[in-house]
Design a protein around this motif. Structure first.
Motif, PDB file in Angstrom:
ATOM      1  N   MET A   1       0.830  -1.213   0.000  1.00 16.05           N
ATOM      2  CA  MET A   1       0.000   0.000   0.000  1.00 16.05           C
ATOM      3  C   MET A   1       0.864   1.264   0.000  1.00 16.05           C
ATOM      4  N   GLY A   2       2.187   1.098   0.148  1.00 18.58           N
ATOM      5  CA  GLY A   2       3.093   2.242   0.146  1.00 18.58           C
ATOM      6  C   GLY A   2       3.123   2.980   1.466  1.00 18.58           C
ATOM      7  N   ILE A   3       2.662   2.342   2.541  1.00 15.97           N
ATOM      8  CA  ILE A   3       2.580   3.003   3.848  1.00 15.97           C
ATOM      9  C   ILE A   3       3.816   2.634   4.669  1.00 15.97           C
ATOM     10  N   PRO A   4       4.546   3.627   5.211  1.00 18.48           N
ATOM     11  CA  PRO A   4       5.822   3.343   5.870  1.00 18.48           C
ATOM     12  C   PRO A   4       5.752   3.133   7.378  1.00 18.48           C
ATOM     13  N   VAL A   5       4.563   3.255   7.988  1.00 16.23           N
ATOM     14  CA  VAL A   5       4.457   3.148   9.450  1.00 16.23           C
ATOM     15  C   VAL A   5       3.341   2.174   9.807  1.00 16.23           C
ATOM     16  N   LEU A   6       3.662   1.210  10.683  1.00 23.18           N
ATOM     17  CA  LEU A   6       2.686   0.252  11.192  1.00 23.18           C
ATOM     18  C   LEU A   6       2.534   0.468  12.688  1.00 23.18           C
ATOM     19  N   LEU A   7       1.294   0.611  13.134  1.00 27.48           N
ATOM     20  CA  LEU A   7       0.986   0.851  14.547  1.00 27.48           C
ATOM     21  C   LEU A   7      -0.045  -0.177  14.977  1.00 27.48           C
ATOM     22  N   SER A   8       0.270  -0.953  16.005  1.00 26.99           N
ATOM     23  CA  SER A   8      -0.619  -2.040  16.410  1.00 26.99           C
ATOM     24  C   SER A   8      -0.861  -2.043  17.908  1.00 26.99           C
ATOM     25  N   ARG A   9      -2.067  -2.462  18.285  1.00 22.60           N
ATOM     26  CA  ARG A   9      -2.389  -2.680  19.686  1.00 22.60           C
ATOM     27  C   ARG A   9      -1.806  -3.996  20.172  1.00 22.60           C
ATOM     28  N   SER A  10      -1.470  -4.884  19.230  1.00 19.02           N
ATOM     29  CA  SER A  10      -1.000  -6.222  19.571  1.00 19.02           C
ATOM     30  C   SER A  10       0.513  -6.317  19.381  1.00 19.02           C
ATOM     31  N   GLY A  11       1.014  -7.558  19.291  1.00 20.99           N
ATOM     32  CA  GLY A  11       2.449  -7.788  19.228  1.00 20.99           C
ATOM     33  C   GLY A  11       2.958  -8.032  17.824  1.00 20.99           C
ATOM     34  N   VAL A  12       4.219  -8.489  17.742  1.00 23.09           N
ATOM     35  CA  VAL A  12       4.880  -8.722  16.461  1.00 23.09           C
ATOM     36  C   VAL A  12       5.398 -10.155  16.419  1.00 23.09           C
ATOM     37  N   THR A  13       5.621 -10.644  15.205  1.00 24.90           N
ATOM     38  CA  THR A  13       6.297 -11.928  15.044  1.00 24.90           C
ATOM     39  C   THR A  13       7.710 -11.683  14.523  1.00 24.90           C
ATOM     40  N   GLN A  14       8.542 -12.701  14.655  1.00 24.68           N
ATOM     41  CA  GLN A  14       9.941 -12.584  14.227  1.00 24.68           C
ATOM     42  C   GLN A  14      10.040 -12.276  12.738  1.00 24.68           C
ATOM     43  N   MET A  15       9.244 -12.979  11.908  1.00 24.17           N
ATOM     44  CA  MET A  15       9.328 -12.740  10.468  1.00 24.17           C
ATOM     45  C   MET A  15       8.733 -11.382  10.105  1.00 24.17           C
ATOM     46  N   GLY A  16       7.692 -10.980  10.819  1.00 23.39           N
ATOM     47  CA  GLY A  16       7.135  -9.653  10.594  1.00 23.39           C
ATOM     48  C   GLY A  16       8.166  -8.577  10.861  1.00 23.39           C
ATOM     49  N   LEU A  17       8.923  -8.732  11.947  1.00 24.73           N
ATOM     50  CA  LEU A  17       9.964  -7.759  12.284  1.00 24.73           C
ATOM     51  C   LEU A  17      11.075  -7.755  11.246  1.00 24.73           C
ATOM     52  N   GLU A  18      11.510  -8.936  10.821  1.00 20.88           N
ATOM     53  CA  GLU A  18      12.578  -9.004   9.819  1.00 20.88           C
ATOM     54  C   GLU A  18      12.168  -8.319   8.522  1.00 20.88           C
ATOM     55  N   LEU A  19      10.926  -8.508   8.113  1.00 19.73           N
ATOM     56  CA  LEU A  19      10.455  -7.857   6.883  1.00 19.73           C
ATOM     57  C   LEU A  19      10.334  -6.350   7.063  1.00 19.73           C
ATOM     58  N   ALA A  20       9.893  -5.902   8.230  1.00 13.97           N
ATOM     59  CA  ALA A  20       9.836  -4.460   8.485  1.00 13.97           C
ATOM     60  C   ALA A  20      11.228  -3.851   8.392  1.00 13.97           C
ATOM     61  N   GLN A  21      12.219  -4.543   8.926  1.00 10.43           N
ATOM     62  CA  GLN A  21      13.606  -4.065   8.833  1.00 10.43           C
ATOM     63  C   GLN A  21      14.070  -4.036   7.387  1.00 10.43           C
ATOM     64  N   GLN A  22      13.727  -5.079   6.632  1.00 10.19           N
ATOM     65  CA  GLN A  22      14.150  -5.167   5.226  1.00 10.19           C
ATOM     66  C   GLN A  22      13.491  -4.085   4.375  1.00 10.19           C
ATOM     67  N   LEU A  23      12.204  -3.812   4.640  1.00  7.34           N
ATOM     68  CA  LEU A  23      11.437  -2.888   3.803  1.00  7.34           C
ATOM     69  C   LEU A  23      11.487  -1.451   4.304  1.00  7.34           C
ATOM     70  N   GLY A  24      12.056  -1.235   5.482  1.00  5.53           N
ATOM     71  CA  GLY A  24      12.158   0.118   6.017  1.00  5.53           C
ATOM     72  C   GLY A  24      10.879   0.641   6.626  1.00  5.53           C
ATOM     73  N   ILE A  25      10.097  -0.261   7.239  1.00  9.75           N
ATOM     74  CA  ILE A  25       8.837   0.136   7.874  1.00  9.75           C
ATOM     75  C   ILE A  25       9.072   0.412   9.348  1.00  9.75           C
ATOM     76  N   THR A  26       8.614   1.567   9.810  1.00  8.01           N
ATOM     77  CA  THR A  26       8.639   1.866  11.238  1.00  8.01           C
ATOM     78  C   THR A  26       7.550   1.037  11.906  1.00  8.01           C
ATOM     79  N   MET A  27       7.955   0.170  12.839  1.00 10.81           N
ATOM     80  CA  MET A  27       7.029  -0.792  13.451  1.00 10.81           C
ATOM     81  C   MET A  27       6.838  -0.462  14.932  1.00 10.81           C
ATOM     82  N   ILE A  28       5.593  -0.107  15.280  1.00 13.33           N
ATOM     83  CA  ILE A  28       5.244   0.246  16.655  1.00 13.33           C
ATOM     84  C   ILE A  28       4.136  -0.697  17.107  1.00 13.33           C
ATOM     85  N   ALA A  29       4.348  -1.397  18.225  1.00 13.87           N
ATOM     86  CA  ALA A  29       3.381  -2.381  18.679  1.00 13.87           C
ATOM     87  C   ALA A  29       3.088  -2.196  20.171  1.00 13.87           C
ATOM     88  N   ARG A  30       2.158  -3.006  20.667  1.00 19.76           N
ATOM     89  CA  ARG A  30       1.714  -2.925  22.061  1.00 19.76           C
ATOM     90  C   ARG A  30       1.277  -1.512  22.424  1.00 19.76           C
TER      91      ARG A  30
END
Length: 282
Positions: free
Chosen positions: A222-251
């Motif tokens: 979708m071309g969106i660079p920031v993910l904000l979640s009420r829940s948690g993250v998975t290891q592969m989700g985090l690795e992909l966020a690092q690879q794609l340059g997505i700012t990942m905010i959880a909990r």
């Protein structure tokens, strides 16, 4: 709203239903439950998948699913989306040449989607070509967004049993949808943004669900660079966020959040006091 001439819907369906329940004291109560119904998605009259959905925005859901799975990519080639709740179907008609459709349908991966999800062979296509902007966020804006998002989730407040997703610009919520599965919700917003040809580079994507690899990939598409979640993250989700340059905010809830990637993009301008943190922990 999507171009109305593309969408032909037979009827709307209720999102909740009132039923009788008995509480722990033996008292009979009237309670709302979230509806769940099958929606079979067709592409040029070929069945692709059956999704279990609340049914809030079925046309956008069908389009977002097909786009995210790599079946269609050219919005100008769309002819129509025909939703018929009498037979629980959404038929997408496109003049786009669909390459290797049979091979894509044959290659399936079971995912961490609510219940059991499936992605097809074209899901990973194009990731190497995604280039996302680097956002600058303030802690105070994140807090304001979390307060504003609490005004949504109407079905959840009424009946529970659903996830919510929103496309946000700063502290403002531009679009919000609920569904029985978080991936249905993100696909619906993806379909809507695609139809409207909305850029996502200045947006934040909010979800009540966990940040898995599938969620990260869909938001990146979708071309969106920031993910904000009420829940948690998975290891592969985090690795992909690092690879794609997505700012990942959880909990993220109230005045608490954890930045798993992209902390350098956030200005910590409203750090909670110790007393406030202790009160939250209690």
């Amino acid at each position: 709203m999507p171009p109305l001439h593309l969408i032909k819907t037979s009827a709307e369906v209720p999102l909740t239903l009132n039923v009788t329940a008995v509480d722990e004291n033996g008292n009979v109560q009237q309670k709302a439950v979230a509806c769940e119904r099958p929606l079979t998605v067709y592409l040029n009259w070929q069945p692709i998948v059956t999704l279990m959905t609340l049914g809030a925005r079925p046309a956008e859901l069908a389009l977002g699913y097909l786009k995210n799975q790599g079946f269609i990519s050219d919005v100008t080639q769309l002819e129509s989306v025909i939703v018929d709740w009498e037979v629980n179907s959404a038929a997408v008609i496109s003049h786009e040449k669909i390459a290797n459709l049979e091979s894509k349908l044959a290659e399936k991966t079971v995912t961490t989607g609510c219940g059991q999800g499936t992605v097809y062979g074209g899901f990973m296509d194009g990731l190497d070509n995604i280039s996302l902007p680097t956002p600058k966020l303030t802690q105070s804006m994140i807090y304001r967004l979390l307060r504003n998002i609490a005004q949504y989730n109407d079905t959840y407040k009424n009946a529970g049993a659903v996830h919510g997703c929103g496309v946000c610009e700063g502290e403002s919520i531009r679009a919000f949808v609920e569904d029985v599965g978080r991936h249905n919700a993100v696909d619906t917003l993806a379909g809507e943004m695609w139809l409207q040809q909305q850029p996502g580079g200045h947006m934040i994507f909010y979800t009540t669900g966990r940040l898995t690899s599938e969620m990260v990939i869909k938001v990146a598409k979708m071309g969106i660079p920031v993910l904000l979640s009420r829940s948690g993250v998975t290891q592969m989700g985090l690795e992909l966020a690092q690879q794609l340059g997505i700012t990942m905010i959880a909990r993220a809830k109230g005045r608490h959040f954890l930045v798993y990637h992209g902390a350098q993009n956030i200005v910590f301008d409203e750090i909670p006091t110790v007393n406030h943190q202790v009160a939250q922990e209690k």
